[in-house]
Write a protein that holds these residues in place. Structure first.
Motif: not given
Length: 209
Positions: A155-156, A159
């Motif tokens: 997820e990071k 981003t």
């Protein structure tokens, strides 16, 4: 297992690393058995083993959720570095190679990819998802024997992508790569500034599709 503390910062941005992901051409995976068809999700990462600036053996494609990477593990099942043919005559490389032992375990879990140090010596890890996204340099994290660390967060990582950067679609992005060195560290606190100067190290390239 529990997370180990971070080690000293790496003084060199990953974009200037030599012998790492940035040296792989867009078709750099073609010499392995890694699937190249668009949308192919059969593997979640590939692993490259390096001795200093030389890659040893083919890229190892990982389909199973867990992978053991070791040099000498009786009845072991996984990526055995001891079976790779290496022409490196360096005494330091041979010494570090003999210390890899049970090595590490890569495990893909719901919250990301964890690295467990199963050897008797420290390992060193650098990953874009372990640090502040605004930082211009990445920390090299020291993981002691018997400890683990979440080396990659999907997820990071997404981003941190730059969707408008055309280079992202043309070559592997360092945000989807984790570098792991056995026994010897690199960066600001060590005589080795680049991981390509480390005797034995791994490059784990995650499938971002």
């Amino acid at each position: 297992f529990s997370s180990a503390p971070a080690d000293c910062p790496d003084s060199v941005p990953s974009s200037t690393e030599t012998g790492g992901t940035n040296c792989l051409a867009p078709g750099g995976l073609s010499d392995s058995q890694v699937p190249q068809e668009p949308g192919d999700r059969s593997h979640w990462c590939v692993v490259a083993y390096w001795e200093e600036k030389t890659r040893v053996g083919r890229l190892y494609s990982v389909q199973e959720p867990s992978l053991d990477i070791f040099y000498d593990l009786p009845q072991g099942n996984g990526f055995c570095l001891g079976q790779l043919n290496s022409d490196n005559k360096s005494q330091l490389v041979q010494k570090v190679r003999s210390k890899i032992g049970y090595g590490i375990q890569l495990t893909k879990e719901v919250d990301g990819v964890w690295v467990y140090n199963r050897s008797s010596y420290p390992i060193f890890i650098k990953s874009a998802t372990l640090d502040n996204p605004d930082s211009r340099t990445l920390l090299v994290h020291k993981v002691f024997p018997g400890f683990s660390i979440k080396a990659f967060d999907y997820e990071k990582a997404y981003t941190l992508q730059r969707p408008n950067d055309h280079e992202f679609t043309q070559q592997p992005w360092t945000g989807f790569t984790v570098q792991i060195s056995f026994v010897k560290g690199w960066g600001q606190c060590y005589t080795r500034q680049f991981i390509s100067s480390c005797p034995c190290w791994l490059e784990v390239i995650f499938n971002n599709r």
